[in-house]
Design a protein around this motif. Structure first.
Motif: not given
Length: 400
Positions: A29-42
């Motif tokens: 599968a192709e995946v993308r993640v919606c998450a808070p824009p914290d640098d550590e998550f990116a």
């Protein structure tokens, strides 16, 4: 097949989505993640090659700011989160898996409804799932529940509280996109067949006719990152240390948590590894029996420790349990008292009495934990490691 994973949460809520994303990609599968824009998550998502869609405000500044978050203004913040989910959208996606804060999840499901694609709710502990077997333990905005004896009645009251906080904001956004109002926000978020992404030994779910829950096991991504060379040198220079760290907890009520932990660990004749975390903990002095770490591979580190003192997040509790290290859980908020209780009930460590460790209280808890080594080793062998793989297969089956 393209899947959107949505999780507005701290690190403990984003990390399991990394594991699920890795497994979904492994299954094509192709995946993308919606998450808070914290640098550590990116950085974390970029490290596994997964696209991140930033949503809402960064979480770390909200948690660690000078003033702690309060109940005041929750409906306004909820409206912002819901609007951010609609703005992020799910263009080109074939399914949405959502977890995290209730208004963000409600927004994510609304986007899935708008797109006409399947939606799956996931939670990392059972406390958000309405069940007659226990009362609500994560009540919203400090809204007290009366001492009713019937759990179903308490869950009905909790659903009303959630509606009071979030329904107007949700229905307003839905109306702007041509969607009808929802009845119960809680029921809408949980859906028909939620995934319980926790280990059945640590978090045993009792079946209920009210809800079709699928417990997959915790979503864990194997971490093969080497430990830093200077940490390796420290670990190899003596007996296994005791780790003390509190993850994303700001530890406002215990500004000297690191000093207390180090004093207690030294009194046991042990060395210490201190995790900086979001409280930015440091060393009490320059002695060579202590070492401070930032972002590090906990899976590798905990296996090298005599015990783990932590805040009791779902992910940290699971990682510590898998490592075989006995634990002291100094619960701060949310689901952490529940995990502290489970650690104590399983006999794999101790639940610290209250959120503020003192030398006396932490000493007693650490002594209890260190005596639980044999039990911790035995329970470690029972923890599942295939939860993300199981969940990925289920999500893909929903899309067929």
């Amino acid at each position: 097949m393209r899947v959107l994973l949505s999780g507005y949460d701290s690190r403990g809520g984003v990390e399991p989505l990394v594991a699920l994303a890795v497994q979904l990609r492994a299954q094509g599968a192709e995946v993308r993640v919606c998450a808070p824009p914290d640098d550590e998550f990116a950085q974390r998502l970029a490290g596994v090659g997964v696209e991140m869609v930033p949503v809402g405000q960064a979480v770390r500044p909200l948690v660690t700011g000078a003033e702690p978050p309060t109940a005041k203004g929750i409906p306004e913040r909820a409206a912002e989160l819901i609007a951010a989910q609609f703005a992020a959208g799910a263009d080109g996606c074939d399914a949405v898996v959502a977890t995290g804060l209730v208004p963000a999840v409600a927004g994510a499901r609304s986007v899935a409804e708008l797109r006409g694609i399947p939606y799956v709710y996931a939670t990392f502990q059972q406390l958000t799932l309405p069940t007659p077997h226990h009362p609500p333990r994560l009540t919203h905005a400090g809204l007290a529940l009366p001492p009713e004896t019937e759990n179903r009645a308490l869950w009905e009251l909790e659903a009303q509280n959630i509606n009071m906080l979030f329904k107007t904001a949700l229905d307003t956004q839905r109306a702007a996109h041509g969607l009808p109002p929802v009845g119960s926000v809680l029921g809408y978020v949980v859906g028909d067949r939620p995934l319980l992404a926790s280990d059945p030994v640590l978090d045993p779910w009792q079946e209920t006719a009210d809800l079709d829950v699928v417990q997959t096991g915790a979503w864990i991504v194997p971490d093969d990152r080497p430990l830093p060379a200077d940490l390796e040198t420290f670990l190899n220079a003596g007996e296994p240390p005791v780790y003390a760290g509190f993850g994303s907890m700001p530890m406002r009520a215990s500004q000297d948590a690191a000093r207390v932990a180090i004093e207690v660990i030294r009194a046991q004749g042990r060395r210490a590894v201190v995790g900086q975390g979001w409280a930015d903990l440091g060393l009490a002095d320059g002695r060579d029996d202590c070492f401070v770490v930032g972002e590090v591979n906990h899976q590798a580190l905990f296996r090298r420790c005599a015990a783990v003192v932590h805040h009791g997040g779902a992910g940290t509790t699971t990682t510590a349990t898998r490592s075989g290290a006995p634990q002291v859980v100094v619960a701060q908020s949310g689901d952490q008292p529940y995990w502290a209780g489970r650690v104590a009930e399983l006999g794999i460590g101790a639940a610290h009495d209250g959120p503020v460790p003192t030398v006396e209280s932490l000493s007693a808890a650490l002594e209890t934990a260190l005596a639980a080594q044999a039990r911790a080793t035995a329970v470690a062998a029972t923890i599942r490691t295939d939860g993300a793989e199981v969940a990925a297969k289920m999500v893909l089956d929903v899309m067929k």
